[in-house]
Design an enzyme around this catalytic site. Structure first.
Site, PDB file in Angstrom:
ATOM      1  CG  ASN A 134     -11.209 107.455   6.421  1.00 25.56           C
ATOM      2  OD1 ASN A 134     -10.903 108.423   5.729  1.00 25.56           O
ATOM      3  ND2 ASN A 134     -11.631 106.314   5.900  1.00 25.56           N
TER       4      ASN A 134
ATOM      5  CG  HIS B 140     -16.948 106.628  -1.328  1.00 22.51           C
ATOM      6  ND1 HIS B 140     -16.095 105.965  -2.184  1.00 22.51           N
ATOM      7  CD2 HIS B 140     -16.581 106.254  -0.083  1.00 22.51           C
ATOM      8  CE1 HIS B 140     -15.260 105.216  -1.483  1.00 22.51           C
ATOM      9  NE2 HIS B 140     -15.533 105.384  -0.202  1.00 22.51           N
TER      10      HIS B 140
ATOM     11  CG  ASP C 120     -15.608 106.033  -5.475  1.00 24.85           C
ATOM     12  OD1 ASP C 120     -16.322 106.799  -4.780  1.00 24.85           O
ATOM     13  OD2 ASP C 120     -15.522 104.822  -5.242  1.00 24.85           O
TER      14      ASP C 120
HETATM   15  O1  G3I Z   1     -12.738  87.921  -0.950  1.00 24.53           O
HETATM   16  C1  G3I Z   1     -14.069  87.429  -0.767  1.00 24.53           C
HETATM   17  C2  G3I Z   1     -14.333  86.234  -1.622  1.00 24.53           C
HETATM   18  O2  G3I Z   1     -13.484  85.181  -1.224  1.00 24.53           O
HETATM   19  C3  G3I Z   1     -15.794  85.840  -1.481  1.00 24.53           C
HETATM   20  O3  G3I Z   1     -16.081  84.774  -2.318  1.00 24.53           O
HETATM   21  C4  G3I Z   1     -16.679  87.015  -1.830  1.00 24.53           C
HETATM   22  C5  G3I Z   1     -18.157  86.695  -1.658  1.00 24.53           C
HETATM   23  O4  G3I Z   1     -18.844  87.699  -0.980  1.00 24.53           O
HETATM   24  O5  G3I Z   1     -16.365  88.070  -0.985  1.00 24.53           O
HETATM   25  C6  G3I Z   1     -15.023  88.536  -1.109  1.00 24.53           C
HETATM   26  O6  G3I Z   1     -14.823  89.554  -0.173  1.00 24.53           O
HETATM   27  C7  G3I Z   1     -15.407  90.785  -0.510  1.00 24.53           C
HETATM   28  C8  G3I Z   1     -14.302  91.835  -0.532  1.00 24.53           C
HETATM   29  O7  G3I Z   1     -14.852  93.106  -0.743  1.00 24.53           O
HETATM   30  C9  G3I Z   1     -13.266  91.571  -1.620  1.00 24.53           C
HETATM   31  O8  G3I Z   1     -13.847  91.691  -2.881  1.00 24.53           O
HETATM   32  C10 G3I Z   1     -16.435  91.122   0.526  1.00 24.53           C
HETATM   33  O9  G3I Z   1     -17.521  90.247   0.442  1.00 24.53           O
HETATM   34  C11 G3I Z   1     -16.918  92.539   0.339  1.00 24.53           C
HETATM   35  O10 G3I Z   1     -17.742  92.900   1.435  1.00 24.53           O
HETATM   36  C12 G3I Z   1     -15.756  93.479   0.284  1.00 24.53           C
HETATM   37  O11 G3I Z   1     -16.243  94.765   0.032  1.00 24.53           O
HETATM   38  C13 G3I Z   1     -15.369  95.823   0.410  1.00 24.53           C
HETATM   39  C14 G3I Z   1     -16.086  96.706   1.392  1.00 24.53           C
HETATM   40  O12 G3I Z   1     -15.290  97.842   1.696  1.00 24.53           O
HETATM   41  C15 G3I Z   1     -16.354  95.945   2.683  1.00 24.53           C
HETATM   42  O13 G3I Z   1     -16.658  96.773   3.721  1.00 24.53           O
HETATM   43  C16 G3I Z   1     -14.976  96.598  -0.836  1.00 24.53           C
HETATM   44  O14 G3I Z   1     -14.118  95.773  -1.649  1.00 24.53           O
HETATM   45  C17 G3I Z   1     -14.229  97.864  -0.437  1.00 24.53           C
HETATM   46  O15 G3I Z   1     -14.030  98.669  -1.590  1.00 24.53           O
HETATM   47  C18 G3I Z   1     -15.033  98.646   0.566  1.00 24.53           C
HETATM   48  O16 G3I Z   1     -14.302  99.783   0.957  1.00 24.53           O
HETATM   49  C19 G3I Z   1     -14.965 100.669   1.869  1.00 24.53           C
HETATM   50  C20 G3I Z   1     -13.916 101.232   2.807  1.00 24.53           C
HETATM   51  O17 G3I Z   1     -13.235 100.188   3.459  1.00 24.53           O
HETATM   52  C21 G3I Z   1     -14.550 102.181   3.837  1.00 24.53           C
HETATM   53  N1  G3I Z   1     -15.317 103.210   3.172  1.00 24.53           N
HETATM   54  C22 G3I Z   1     -16.314 102.756   2.200  1.00 24.53           C
HETATM   55  C23 G3I Z   1     -15.670 101.849   1.160  1.00 24.53           C
HETATM   56  C24 G3I Z   1     -16.688 101.413   0.128  1.00 24.53           C
HETATM   57  O18 G3I Z   1     -17.689 100.608   0.687  1.00 24.53           O
END
Ligand code: G3I
Length: 302
Positions: free
Chosen positions: A169, A206, A237
């Site tokens: 992926n 994306h 998206d």
């Molecule tokens: O859950 C914690 C929370 O407890 C904390 O207070 C907060 C503060 O930073 O962070 C929260 O976690 C976050 C999590 O999303 C849930 O919201 C992380 O910091 C944040 O890094 C995380 O981001 C995710 C990201 O991947 C991380 O790599 C996104 O939701 C998610 O949509 C995104 O998805 C990725 C795919 O896995 C791979 N391809 C790209 C895609 C978009 O970036």
């Protein structure tokens, strides 16, 4: 009359979404999820840091909740992701060499074994290629364990769950002429030639508006498919959700027999990692956007 049902009528395809476990109790969210989609990917809950926060201590509860929610409603589950340079727990970030290789393969084996029989497709390896024109692998602690780390992960996953489809992926592999796309293509071709167990390629997709939705996207899908792998649109998206770009993506998938389905990366704009770009099919109030109608119409008539 729903995305999932209409996709299913097009050669048994799926139409799915990324889900966040902490939103399953939000009734507006769950209503749309349960009505529209027949596939889910955990947005964060199956990543390495979520499943093995301390070395050797696996925490499956939250991921299991998503799998249970989906499977009890007949939705297929995509596992995301077994091996990735990002979202590694601290203990893994600090590892290298054969210690890291062993820990990575143990993670693949343990997790794929835990979910055996419940996962239709695994993103075995995520985002292992560099951006730009080099066509090289992305530098990472995993890559530094040796160039064969990807095939080692695929072999371990196959052994642990022989019935799951195993995918590579990545993002920015949508434009057929990009060096990154060509590099992934050559890896998949090599894996197929040498019998490394790979079944599918996931194009995250994306997109930033119409601008980087490439006119040769269909060529990319069909070229990967011609290698003998299925293709999946795994994290779709599009900035500002233009109807024409959404319609084109659906029609491109429908035009390629081995394009098995489309997953959007969230339900409402407010659920999106790009929430300021309104890139999804439902607005923050859970209302269908014009892009929703464009997608449904394409699924039905395309
Ligand atoms: O859950 C914690 C929370 O407890 C904390 O207070 C907060 C503060 O930073 O962070 C929260 O976690 C976050 C999590 O999303 C849930 O919201 C992380 O910091 C944040 O890094 C995380 O981001 C995710 C990201 O991947 C991380 O790599 C996104 O939701 C998610 O949509 C995104 O998805 C990725 C795919 O896995 C791979 N391809 C790209 C895609 C978009 O970036």
């Amino acid at each position: 009359s729903t995305l999932g049902a209409s996709a299913a009528e097009r050669g048994g395809r799926y139409f799915g979404t990324a889900v966040a476990a902490n939103k399953l109790n939000d009734s507006a969210y769950a209503t749309i999820l349960n009505r529209e989609f027949n596939q889910v990917t955990a947005e964060n809950e199956m990543k390495i840091d979520a499943l093995q926060p301390q070395q050797g201590q696996f925490t499956y509860g939250t991921a299991d909740r998503i799998v249970q929610h989906a499977r009890s409603r007949g939705m297929q589950v995509r596992g995301h992701t077994l091996a990735w340079h990002s979202q590694q727990p601290g203990w893994m970030q600090n590892m290298s060499g054969s210690t890291l290789r062993t820990a990575m393969l143990n993670h693949v084996t343990q997790v794929a074994t835990h979910f055996r029989g419940q996962i239709a497709w695994w993103d075995v390896v995520n985002e292992a290629f560099a951006d730009g024109s080099s066509g090289a692998r992305r530098d990472s602690n995993l890559q530094r364990t040796g160039n064969d780390w990807i095939e080692a992960a695929f072999r371990a996953a196959r052994q642990a769950d022989p019935n799951a489809q195993l995918c590579y992926n990545d993002y920015n592999i949508d434009n057929w002429t990009d060096a990154k796309t060509q590099a992934v293509y050559r890896m998949v071709q090599d894996f197929k030639n040498r019998g490394v167990p790979i079944d599918c390629v996931g194009l995250q997709s994306h997109f930033t508006g119409g601008s980087n939705y490439p006119s040769n996207y269909r060529t990319t899908l069909s070229s990967f498919a011609a290698l003998g792998v299925d293709v999946h649109i795994t994290e779709l998206d599009i900035r500002n959700a233009p109807t024409d770009a959404y319609r084109n993506v659906v029609n491109d998938c429908l035009a390629v027999a081995r394009c098995k389905g489309i997953t959007v990366w969230g339900i409402r704009d407010s659920d999106s990692w790009r929430s300021n770009e309104s890139p999804l099919l439902f607005d923050g109030g859970g209302n269908k956007k014009p892009a929703y109608d464009a997608v449904l119409t394409a699924l039905n008539n395309g």
